[in-house]
Write a protein that holds these residues in place. Structure first.
Motif, short mmCIF file in Angstrom:
data_model
loop_
_atom_site.label_atom_id
_atom_site.label_comp_id
_atom_site.label_asym_id
_atom_site.label_seq_id
_atom_site.Cartn_x
_atom_site.Cartn_y
_atom_site.Cartn_z
N ARG A 250 41.46 35.57 44.66
CA ARG A 250 41.05 36.87 45.25
C ARG A 250 41.91 37.46 46.42
NH1 ARG A 250 36.71 33.15 45.14
NH2 ARG A 250 34.99 33.83 43.47
N CYS B 244 35.20 36.53 36.20
CA CYS B 244 35.43 37.51 36.77
C CYS B 244 35.07 37.07 38.41
CB CYS B 244 34.22 38.76 36.53
SG CYS B 244 34.39 40.27 37.48
N ILE C 149 34.84 39.42 40.92
CA ILE C 149 34.32 40.25 42.09
C ILE C 149 32.68 40.65 41.61
CG2 ILE C 149 36.18 41.59 42.39
CD1 ILE C 149 35.53 43.59 40.16
N ASN D 154 44.25 39.82 45.46
CA ASN D 154 43.91 41.10 44.95
C ASN D 154 43.49 40.93 43.47
OD1 ASN D 154 43.40 42.23 47.54
ND2 ASN D 154 45.63 42.86 47.56
N HIS E 298 40.82 40.38 40.32
CA HIS E 298 39.90 40.31 39.88
C HIS E 298 39.14 39.39 38.95
CE1 HIS E 298 39.71 43.77 42.44
NE2 HIS E 298 40.76 44.55 41.71
#
Length: 173
Positions: A117, A171, A173, A120, A122
Motif C-alpha cells: 500500500r 485487492c 483498496i 502505491n 493496489h
C-alpha cells in the motif's frame, strides 16, 4: 540503518512483528532461510530452491523484508516486487521450520500488504505450485486472496511431478 516495518506500519516495541529491508550482507542468510523453509518441495524438485546468485538477482528487481529474533538471527523473510501497473508480487515467504506454526506468516502478510500500500500498489499477487495447493490455497484464501489463473511452469523448471503455477491476488483498496 535499513527501514523497519511492523504489522501496523508503525515503530515496533510492543511485541508486534517488525521487519527490515535486506542488504547485500544478508544474502547468505536469506539463501539458507529460503532453502530450509522450502525443503517441503523436495518431492517436486531435485535441487535447492535458490542460491546466492538468485537472491542477488531478486534484489535487483525488488526487496526482501526480513524478520530476526532478538539475537539477530534471521527467522523469516518475504520478497516483494512492485511494478508500474500498481501491482506487487509477493514471493518466497519463508519461515525457518522450527518457527513455523507460531503465527508468523499472517503477520508477514500484513507487513507485506502495508508495504505494498505504501508503494502505491493496489493489488498484491503471488503464485504457488499446484502440488502445494492443498495446504496453501486455503491459507491464502483465509486472508482474502482469490484465484486469478493457473499457468504452466516456465521451461527453466524441471519438476519431478506434473505441476503448474496457481496465481492468486488480493485487492488492497
Amino acid at each position: 540503518m535499513p527501514s523497519v516495518f511492523s504489522a501496523d506500519n508503525s515503530p515496533s516495541n510492543d511485541g508486534s512483528l517488525s521487519m527490515r529491508i535486506a542488504t547485500d550482507a544478508d544474502v547468505p542468510a536469506i539463501t539458507q532461510l529460503i532453502n530450509a523453509a522450502f525443503v517441503v518441495e523436495g518431492p517436486i524438485f531435485d535441487h535447492d530452491r535458490i542460491d546466492d546468485i538468485g537472491v542477488r538477482d531478486y534484489m535487483t528487481k525488488g526487496k526482501f523484508l526480513l524478520h530476526e529474533d532478538p539475537a539477530g538471527t534471521l527467522i523469516a523473510c518475504v520478497y516483494l516486487e512492485t511494478s508500474s501497473d500498481s501491482r506487487c508480487y509477493l514471493g518466497l515467504l519463508s519461515v525457518l521450520p522450527e518457527h513455523q506454526g507460531q503465527g508468523l506468516a499472517p503477520k508477514i502478510l500484513t507487513v507485506a500488504e502495508n508495504f505494498t500500500r505504501n508503494a502505491n500498489c493496489h493489488t498484491i499477487w503471488l503464485r504457488t505450485l499446484s502440488a502445494r495447493v492443498p495446504p496453501l490455497r486455503p491459507f491464502y484464501e483465509h486472508f482474502g486472496y482469490t484465484l486469478l489463473e493457473i499457468t504452466p511452469l516456465p521451461p527453466v523448471f524441471h519438476p519431478k511431478i506434473p505441476c503448474e503455477f496457481v496465481v492468486m491476488q488480493k485487492c488492497l483498496i
